[in-house]
Design an enzyme around this catalytic site. Structure first.
Site, mmCIF file in Angstrom:
data_model
loop_
_atom_site.group_PDB
_atom_site.id
_atom_site.type_symbol
_atom_site.label_atom_id
_atom_site.label_comp_id
_atom_site.label_asym_id
_atom_site.label_seq_id
_atom_site.Cartn_x
_atom_site.Cartn_y
_atom_site.Cartn_z
ATOM 1 N N ASP A 90 -31.001 -36.224 26.109
ATOM 2 C CA ASP A 90 -32.012 -36.388 25.079
ATOM 3 C C ASP A 90 -32.976 -37.475 25.543
ATOM 4 O O ASP A 90 -32.773 -38.111 26.573
ATOM 5 C CB ASP A 90 -31.395 -36.688 23.719
ATOM 6 C CG ASP A 90 -30.621 -37.996 23.688
ATOM 7 O OD1 ASP A 90 -30.782 -38.799 24.625
ATOM 8 O OD2 ASP A 90 -29.869 -38.217 22.734
ATOM 9 N N GLY A 93 -35.641 -40.372 21.751
ATOM 10 C CA GLY A 93 -36.418 -40.203 20.530
ATOM 11 C C GLY A 93 -35.606 -40.338 19.265
ATOM 12 O O GLY A 93 -36.088 -40.872 18.265
ATOM 13 N N ASP A 272 -25.945 -28.842 19.662
ATOM 14 C CA ASP A 272 -25.094 -29.988 19.998
ATOM 15 C C ASP A 272 -24.770 -30.711 18.708
ATOM 16 O O ASP A 272 -25.532 -30.645 17.740
ATOM 17 C CB ASP A 272 -25.789 -30.956 20.966
ATOM 18 C CG ASP A 272 -26.748 -31.897 20.232
ATOM 19 O OD1 ASP A 272 -26.365 -33.055 19.979
ATOM 20 O OD2 ASP A 272 -27.858 -31.460 19.882
ATOM 21 N N CYS A 310 -4.307 -20.261 19.274
ATOM 22 C CA CYS A 310 -5.321 -21.053 19.981
ATOM 23 C C CYS A 310 -4.800 -21.407 21.379
ATOM 24 O O CYS A 310 -3.632 -21.773 21.541
ATOM 25 C CB CYS A 310 -5.643 -22.317 19.191
ATOM 26 S SG CYS A 310 -6.772 -23.453 20.045
ATOM 27 N N CYS A 312 -6.052 -23.863 23.346
ATOM 28 C CA CYS A 312 -6.441 -25.208 23.776
ATOM 29 C C CYS A 312 -5.217 -25.988 24.262
ATOM 30 O O CYS A 312 -4.076 -25.609 23.960
ATOM 31 C CB CYS A 312 -7.128 -25.954 22.628
ATOM 32 S SG CYS A 312 -5.990 -26.715 21.437
ATOM 33 N N CYS A 315 -2.767 -26.981 21.282
ATOM 34 C CA CYS A 315 -2.033 -25.913 20.593
ATOM 35 C C CYS A 315 -1.024 -25.216 21.495
ATOM 36 O O CYS A 315 -0.011 -24.698 21.014
ATOM 37 C CB CYS A 315 -3.013 -24.894 20.019
ATOM 38 S SG CYS A 315 -3.963 -25.522 18.614
ATOM 39 N N HIS A 341 -8.856 -30.075 20.971
ATOM 40 C CA HIS A 341 -8.758 -28.875 20.134
ATOM 41 C C HIS A 341 -10.113 -28.544 19.508
ATOM 42 O O HIS A 341 -10.564 -27.388 19.530
ATOM 43 C CB HIS A 341 -7.713 -29.042 19.029
ATOM 44 C CG HIS A 341 -7.795 -27.936 18.019
ATOM 45 N ND1 HIS A 341 -7.211 -26.703 18.222
ATOM 46 C CD2 HIS A 341 -8.448 -27.856 16.821
ATOM 47 C CE1 HIS A 341 -7.489 -25.913 17.192
ATOM 48 N NE2 HIS A 341 -8.241 -26.584 16.336
#
Length: 377
Positions: A90, A93, A272, A310, A312, A315, A341
Site C-alpha cells: 500500500d 495513504g 485484503d 478442513c 489447514c 484442523c 486456520h
C-alpha cells in the site's frame, strides 16, 4: 503484465493476472503482513501451505522500520522476507486516515509524526513511489488521502481532487523509477485508487477520471472506515461499472467473508483485510457454519477440529479443546494455529469462489455460504 477476464456471472469476474512475480488467479484474498510478516508467527513457508497467492505489506511501516533503503540494499522485499510470489505494497495513504492525530496534509504531501519515536516524516506521491520502488513490490498503490466515510461533502470534494492530482504525480514518478538502472523491479505496477466517501456521484466522476490513465489496476478505497455495510455495498455497486472491466478491481481493507461474497457479486476481484489474523490472535475462528470463540467453555472437552474436513495445519492435527487450552495458557502456538486456520479459510473460500465462477454457479454458492454462515453455533 496481462489481465485475462476468463468468465463473468452478472458483475462477478473470474480473472487471471500475470505479473513479473507469478500468476494471480482472481478473485483473490491478499494476506496482510504489515511489517513483512503475518502477525501470529506465520512464516512464508506457512503461507505457501495455506494457498496464499499474494502477500501485502505496508509502505509507511517499512519506511519507518527497518527502512526502505536498507531493504533495497538487501535485495528488495521478496529477498528480504524469502517470498517469491507477488507482493502488493500500500502507499502509506491509509496512514493519512489512521494517524489523523499525527499528520498534516498539504498539496505537496503529508507530514507524519512517527508512531514509534515521534520524529517527523514527510511523504508525498513521489516519496511514496520511491519507497515502494526501493521495496520492489509487484504492485504499488498510488498515494492518496482516505477521507472519513461520513465526512462533509466539501471536504470530500477537495480531498478527491487532490488525490487525483497526486495520482498523476505517482504515475509520472513510477514511470521514471522503472527506467532507472538501479531499480530492482522495473516491471512494478501502479494501481490507482477511487475515493469519494459515500457520495456516489463523486465516486463515479472520480472513477471516470482515473480510468483515463489506463493503469494496470484500480482500487476502491475509503470504505470500511465508518459507514454501514449497506452503504458500502451501494458504493461498490455504483462504482464498479465505471472502472475498467478489463483490469483488476481491488476493494481495500474489506472484510468479513460475507463482505467478500457480496463484493465479488458486484465486480470486485482483489481483497485484503486484517480480520482473519487479528481475530485468530484472539481465539475467534471462521467456519462455514459461523464464527467460533474458542475461549468459550463449551469447547473445553471438544475433541473435534475447528472445522470438520478442513485441510489447514490446525484442523488436520489438533482439537478445539487443545487449542482452547493453549489460548487460555497464553501459549503462542494457540494463536498461531488460529491464524493459520483463518487465513486458510479465507484463501480456500476464494478458491471455491473461483471454482463456482468457472462452473457458472456462483449465485448458488454465495447463497449457500451466506445461509450457512448465519447459522447459530
Amino acid at each position: 503484465m496481462k489481465y485475462e477476464l476468463l468468465k463473468t456471472e452478472g458483475l462477478a469476474k473470474r480473472g487471471r493476472f500475470t505479473t513479473v512475480h507469478g500468476v494471480i488467479e482472481t478473485p483473490v484474498f491478499m494476506n496482510v503482513g504489515t511489517v513483512a510478516a503475518i502477525k501470529g508467527a506465520v512464516s512464508t513457508d506457512d503461507l505457501r501451505g495455506i494457498k496464499t497467492q499474494v502477500e501485502l505489506s505496508n509502505t509507511y511501516h517499512l519506511h519507518v522500520r527497518p527502512g526502505d533503503k536498507l531493504i533495497k540494499e538487501l535485495g528488495g522485499l521478496h529477498k528480504f522476507m524469502a517470498w517469491d510470489k507477488p507482493i502488493l505494497t500500500d502507499s502509506g495513504g491509509f496512514q493519512v486516515f489512521s494517524l489523523a492525530g499525527l499528520r498534516k496534509i498539504k498539496e505537496e504531501g503529508v507530514t507524519f509524526q512517527s508512531h514509534i519515536d515521534g520524529h517527523k516524516i514527510f511523504m508525498g506521491p513521489e516519496e511514496s513511489m520511491q519507497i515502494q520502488s526501493n521495496l520492489a513490490s509487484t504492485i504499488a498503490m498510488a498515494f492518496d488521502e482516505c477521507p472519513p466515510a461520513l465526512a462533509e461533502r466539501k471536504y470530500v470534494e477537495d480531498s478527491v481532487s487532490r488525490t487525483t492530482r497526486w495520482l498523476y504525480r505517482c504515475n509520472d514518478e513510477m514511470n521514471r523509477l522503472n527506467n532507472l538502472d538501479d531499480t530492482i523491479n522495473k516491471e512494478q505496477l501502479l494501481f490507482g485508487i477511487n475515493q469519494g466517501a459515500v457520495f456516489n456521484d463523486i465516486r463515479i466522476e472520480h472513477a471516470k477520471t482515473i480510468s483515463e490513465l489506463d493503469l494496470p489496476g484500480y482500487a476502491i478505497g475509503g470504505l470500511a472506515v465508518g459507514e454501514s455495510h449497506e452503504q458500502m455495498y451501494d458504493v461498490i455497486e455504483h462504482v464498479t461499472p465505471y472502472l475498467p472491466k478489463s483490469k483488476p478491481t481491488y476493494l481495500m481493507g474489506v472484510g468479513t467473508p460475507a463482505n467478500i461474497l457480496e463484493a465479488v457479486d458486484r465486480g470486485v476481484d482483489f481483497f485484503d483485510c486484517v480480520y482473519p489474523s487479528r481475530n485468530g490472535r484472539h481465539g475467534h475462528v471462521y467456519t462455514k457454519f459461523g464464527k467460533l470463540n474458542l475461549f468459550n467453555q463449551k469447547f473445553e472437552k471438544d475433541m473435534r477440529p475447528i472445522e470438520e474436513g478442513c485441510q489447514c495445519p490446525a484442523c488436520k492435527t489438533y482439537s478445539r479443546a487443545y487449542i482452547r487450552h493453549l489460548l487460555k495458557a497464553k501459549e503462542m502456538l494457540g494463536m498461531r494455529l488460529c491464524v493459520l486456520h483463518n487465513l486458510y479459510f479465507y484463501n480456500n473460500m476464494m478458491e471455491e469462489i473461483r471454482n463456482a465462477l468457472d462452473e457458472g454457479n456462483f449465485a448458488t454458492y454465495k447463497k449457500n455460504m451466506l445461509d450457512s454462515m448465519s447459522s447459530d453455533m
